[in-house]
Design a protein around this motif. Structure first.
Motif, mmCIF file in Angstrom:
data_model
loop_
_atom_site.group_PDB
_atom_site.id
_atom_site.type_symbol
_atom_site.label_atom_id
_atom_site.label_comp_id
_atom_site.label_asym_id
_atom_site.label_seq_id
_atom_site.Cartn_x
_atom_site.Cartn_y
_atom_site.Cartn_z
ATOM 1 N N ALA A 1 0.764 -1.317 0.157
ATOM 2 C CA ALA A 1 -0.027 0.017 0.013
ATOM 3 C C ALA A 1 0.722 1.307 -0.022
ATOM 4 N N GLN A 2 2.083 1.270 0.774
ATOM 5 C CA GLN A 2 2.786 2.348 0.757
ATOM 6 C C GLN A 2 3.523 2.679 -0.380
ATOM 7 N N ALA A 3 4.063 1.619 -1.189
ATOM 8 C CA ALA A 3 4.816 1.714 -2.399
ATOM 9 C C ALA A 3 3.642 2.222 -3.392
ATOM 10 N N VAL A 4 2.389 1.736 -3.408
ATOM 11 C CA VAL A 4 1.403 2.367 -4.533
ATOM 12 C C VAL A 4 1.019 3.856 -4.238
ATOM 13 N N ALA A 5 0.999 4.257 -2.764
ATOM 14 C CA ALA A 5 0.711 5.451 -2.263
ATOM 15 C C ALA A 5 2.047 6.558 -2.926
ATOM 16 N N GLY A 6 3.217 5.964 -2.581
ATOM 17 C CA GLY A 6 4.292 6.525 -3.134
ATOM 18 C C GLY A 6 4.234 6.979 -4.635
ATOM 19 N N ALA A 7 3.970 5.765 -5.321
ATOM 20 C CA ALA A 7 4.211 6.135 -6.870
ATOM 21 C C ALA A 7 3.073 7.209 -7.114
ATOM 22 N N LEU A 8 1.963 7.265 -6.567
ATOM 23 C CA LEU A 8 0.916 8.258 -6.893
ATOM 24 C C LEU A 8 0.975 9.292 -6.122
ATOM 25 N N GLN A 9 2.104 9.423 -5.308
ATOM 26 C CA GLN A 9 2.332 10.773 -4.685
ATOM 27 C C GLN A 9 1.155 11.319 -3.735
ATOM 28 N N VAL A 10 0.597 10.204 -2.969
ATOM 29 C CA VAL A 10 -0.565 10.627 -2.050
ATOM 30 C C VAL A 10 -0.131 10.157 -0.550
ATOM 31 N N LYS A 11 -0.762 11.023 0.507
ATOM 32 C CA LYS A 11 -0.324 10.634 1.668
ATOM 33 C C LYS A 11 -1.584 10.271 2.547
ATOM 34 N N LEU A 12 -1.326 9.891 3.911
ATOM 35 C CA LEU A 12 -2.726 9.529 4.632
ATOM 36 C C LEU A 12 -3.486 10.654 4.945
ATOM 37 N N LEU A 13 -4.706 10.468 4.950
ATOM 38 C CA LEU A 13 -5.608 11.419 5.278
ATOM 39 C C LEU A 13 -5.345 12.595 6.345
ATOM 40 N N SER A 14 -4.824 11.789 7.417
ATOM 41 C CA SER A 14 -4.478 12.383 8.677
ATOM 42 C C SER A 14 -3.763 11.309 9.697
ATOM 43 N N PRO A 15 -3.180 11.866 10.558
ATOM 44 C CA PRO A 15 -2.429 10.838 11.534
ATOM 45 C C PRO A 15 -3.330 10.197 12.277
ATOM 46 N N GLU A 16 -4.544 10.490 12.466
ATOM 47 C CA GLU A 16 -5.772 9.664 13.139
ATOM 48 C C GLU A 16 -5.797 8.518 12.130
ATOM 49 N N ALA A 17 -5.829 8.721 10.814
ATOM 50 C CA ALA A 17 -6.175 7.476 9.679
ATOM 51 C C ALA A 17 -5.468 6.313 9.787
ATOM 52 N N ALA A 18 -4.200 6.475 10.683
ATOM 53 C CA ALA A 18 -3.321 5.295 10.594
ATOM 54 C C ALA A 18 -3.698 4.601 11.528
ATOM 55 N N THR A 19 -4.402 5.020 12.826
ATOM 56 C CA THR A 19 -4.679 4.455 14.076
ATOM 57 C C THR A 19 -6.235 4.040 13.811
ATOM 58 N N GLN A 20 -6.834 4.129 12.936
ATOM 59 C CA GLN A 20 -8.280 3.659 12.643
ATOM 60 C C GLN A 20 -8.380 2.127 12.752
ATOM 61 N N PRO A 21 -9.384 1.610 13.347
ATOM 62 C CA PRO A 21 -9.375 0.224 13.459
ATOM 63 C C PRO A 21 -9.530 -0.435 11.927
ATOM 64 N N GLY A 22 -8.893 -1.417 11.489
ATOM 65 C CA GLY A 22 -8.832 -2.105 10.360
ATOM 66 C C GLY A 22 -9.506 -3.372 10.148
ATOM 67 N N ASP A 23 -9.044 -4.088 9.164
ATOM 68 C CA ASP A 23 -9.530 -5.584 9.090
ATOM 69 C C ASP A 23 -8.737 -6.628 9.587
ATOM 70 N N ARG A 24 -7.627 -5.895 10.572
ATOM 71 C CA ARG A 24 -6.859 -7.071 11.078
ATOM 72 C C ARG A 24 -7.100 -7.190 12.551
ATOM 73 N N PRO A 25 -6.800 -8.369 12.948
ATOM 74 C CA PRO A 25 -6.864 -8.708 14.537
ATOM 75 C C PRO A 25 -5.753 -7.903 15.154
ATOM 76 N N PRO A 26 -6.334 -7.190 16.279
ATOM 77 C CA PRO A 26 -5.325 -6.418 17.050
ATOM 78 C C PRO A 26 -3.968 -7.263 17.664
ATOM 79 N N GLY A 27 -4.232 -8.523 18.087
ATOM 80 C CA GLY A 27 -3.503 -9.308 18.677
ATOM 81 C C GLY A 27 -2.200 -10.051 17.555
ATOM 82 N N GLY A 28 -2.895 -9.560 16.067
ATOM 83 C CA GLY A 28 -1.928 -10.139 15.374
ATOM 84 C C GLY A 28 -2.096 -11.665 14.830
ATOM 85 N N SER A 29 -2.944 -12.077 15.255
ATOM 86 C CA SER A 29 -3.084 -13.659 15.111
ATOM 87 C C SER A 29 -3.536 -13.987 13.405
#
Length: 647
Positions: free
Chosen positions: A290-318
């Protein structure tokens, strides 16, 4: 209240309590971050004044050392809370290249102001487009005036009705727009298709968090699985400039991914990479792509909060929990909700803190309970499990949009319309680009009569899911309920072109013909339906015929002991509503299953009796809002609108 604090401000369906730092809409407080309310208070405290971006940053944050995306995000949250968007702004206007302005609605000469100073109302004024004439008022009118009522209602509604809406079909591609095509399951193992699809969906979610990047949703992008179309054709159909393609293979403990970012116009590669990584490092690999694609398109995260929003991954890393979640997601998209619930249950057992899996588990069980033919005791148990799952999701992640949507569905199915409204608004505020949230809340808001908001959600979903047939179909139904029959017909045809033959009944075209008073077309559409619906639809269509004997005969045939009336009580209620028979309409509504009653307040046929005490009493007993509060038009009002336009 200090002298510098503005008095409360009421406008349209909203009210701002400056002293209490609250925004209310339809009497329901909208959850806003402190900074977001501060921006709203600054702009609304001086309506009509243009504030530059720097002025806002200085006044609210005290400095300008923040990314521009933070203010963009706050403005998006405020627009959602006010029930509008940038393309059809009523209050919050962007002054391009300068900043923002808050405007109050224009007031006609002699009309009482919508913006009132004083104590904040418990319930904001009813918007003009939703105002209804009470029966007691009609009885006091001169005998020559009652025919004006439908026309007046339509004219009052027209301020919203004819407001321009964004184009729903893909237009020219914006420069930073992308579709993630389904990663090819390179191992050719059908049992691993859920895994490659899940990784594709994860990339869609990850890229949606970057500022200024339009990302097409899963349903539309996945229509090009194994497609023979070239990149230019796919880009044109989806309205995007870039395509992310590739393949994935899981071989034991190793994941192999090939990914390429190509320009849709000519198929040239902008970026490509091959990865061989341990399966246990899957999450890091997803982030790297995802970071490689964003870098190629020269876009950045919406905000610092966006990186901490709950995603589709288990928080325990299972990884095992994630694998179960991906399998559940596969069945969710296939609308096999019992199977989806089974895999989501496994995911939360493996990681009890997996909030998004709890949210999907709640949605799966409530859908099964509300729309299947389960025994009452089994349905109650599934609703109980759904409530537990939604509570867990919200406890673990109060800022998770799908969790609030799951709670909204529960409240909607339980006829708690105020609770469902508040939860859907919160869900959309938190997840404005989540297709599942937009689709589900589009149903909910339409079902409780909030037609304008439901249409706006459907339009937003059209922009990220241009090829999702169900959304086109539901959008057309809402447009028809708003009296916009030509546009409704257009989107029904789009839905039919995108659907498998027979996947959507032609009944909606029949209802449009009824609204136009076109008995021949309505009857012909009804005759082309398959049994047993043919007789029921004919019974409905024939009620607008001047041949009353034929209308009576069609209804009698549908009511025959051997006919389909027992399996279609709601349709029989529609026929009686067209006849103006409130007693029998309500009688058949009481026989109808709850999943038909859910959407009654957006049905122009039933709303023909919106002011009848018997229908009002039925809604009160059921738990629905009063039918007079629905923003949808009745069949009579739609016809009056058509007559007015012809004049």
């Amino acid at each position: 209240m200090t002298p510098s604090t503005p008095a409360p401000l009421a406008f349209g369906e909203s009210a701002i309590d400056f002293a209490g730092r609250r925004l209310l809409r339809d009497g329901i407080e909208q959850p806003l971050e402190p900074k977001a309310f501060a921006v709203l208070a600054l702009l609304a405290g001086t309506p009509g004044r243009v504030f530059t971006r720097d002025e806002i940053l200085d006044a609210v944050w005290g400095h300008r050392n923040i990314t521009p995306g933070v203010l963009n995000r706050v403005m998006t949250l405020l627009r959602h809370a006010l029930g509008e968007d940038a393309q059809a702004a009523r209050y919050l206007h962007t002054v391009h290249g300068v900043g923002y302005r808050f405007d109050l609605p224009a007031i006609a000469p002699g009309e009482p102001s919508q913006a009132t100073q004083g104590s904040a109302p418990e319930t904001p004024p009813v918007p003009r487009h939703a105002a209804r004439q009470h029966a007691s008022d009609r009885r006091s009118m001169p005998r020559a005036l009652p025919w004006l009522l439908p026309l007046l209602a339509v004219l009052a509604f027209s301020g919203w009705l004819w407001w321009p809406h964004p184009a729903a079909t893909p237009g020219p591609a914006t420069e930073r727009s992308i579709a993630v095509l389904p990663l090819v399951n390179a191992g050719n193992d059908a049992q691993q298709l859920y895994f490659s699809d899940g990784l594709s969906e994860n990339l869609i979610d990850a890229l949606s968090r970057f500022e200024g990047l339009k990302v097409i949703g899963r349903t539309s992008a996945f229509q090009f699985r194994d497609s023979k179309d070239d990149s230019a054709t796919i880009g044109r159909k989806l309205g995007v400039s870039y395509l992310l393609t590739g393949s994935v293979q899981r071989a034991g403990d190793v994941v192999r991914i090939n990914a390429s970012l190509v320009r849709a116009a000519d198929g040239s590669a902008l970026w490509a990479e091959h990865y061989d990584r341990p399966y246990r490092n899957l999450f890091a690999l997803q982030d790297e792509i995802a970071q490689a694609v964003a870098g190629a398109l020269q876009v950045k995260l919406l905000s610092p909060e966006a990186a901490t929003q709950p995603g589709d991954r288990p928080p325990g890393g299972s990884i095992e929990a994630y694998n179960a979640y991906l399998q559940g997601l596969k069945y969710w998209h296939d609308e096999d909700f019992p199977q989806a619930a089974g895999h989501m249950t496994q995911a939360v057992q493996l990681d009890p803190a997996y909030a998004v899996a709890w949210a999907h588990l709640s949605g799966a069980w409530s859908t099964v309970a509300a729309f299947s033919n389960e025994a009452p005791a089994v349905a109650r148990e599934h609703m109980r499990q759904s409530r537990v799952a939604a509570d867990n999701a919200l406890r673990l992640a109060p800022g998770l949009g799908p969790a609030h949507a799951a709670r909204a569905y529960l409240q909607f199915y339980g006829f708690d319309h105020r609770g469902a409204l508040a939860e859907c608004r919160r869900a959309v505020q938190l997840a404005p680009a989540d297709g599942t949230v937009l689709n589900g809340c589009g149903y909910v808001l339409g079902g409780i009569g909030k037609l304008g908001e439901a249409i706006r959600l459907r339009e937003r979903l059209l922009s990220i899911e241009p090829l999702y047939a169900v959304n086109h179909y539901q959008y057309a139904k809402l447009l028809a309920a708003a009296g916009r029959l030509d546009k409704a017909t257009k989107y029904l045809r789009i839905a039919e072109g995108l659907s498998r033959p027979g996947s959507h009944p032609g009944s909606q075209q029949m209802y449009i013909a009824i609204a136009r008073g076109d008995v021949e077309t309505a009857r012909e559409i009804a005759r082309n339906q398959s049994a047993p619906w043919r007789d029921v639809y004919l019974a409905i269509a024939m009620q607008i015929s001047p041949d009353r004997a034929a209308a009576d005969a069609a209804l009698a045939k549908a009511l025959d002991d051997e006919g389909p009336a027992k399996t279609a009580p709601y349709a029989i209620a529609q026929a009686y509503a067209l006849r103006g028979d409130a007693d029998k309409t309500v009688d058949w509504l009481e026989r109808a299953p709850a999943h038909d009653i859910f959407f009654m307040l957006v049905d122009p046929l039933i709303l023909r009796l919106r002011d009848d005490p018997r229908l009002i009493a039925f809604c009160r007993k059921t738990g629905l809002p009063p039918p007079g509060e629905s923003e949808a038009l009745s069949i009579d009002q739609i016809r009056a609108a058509g007559s007015t336009r012809r004049l």
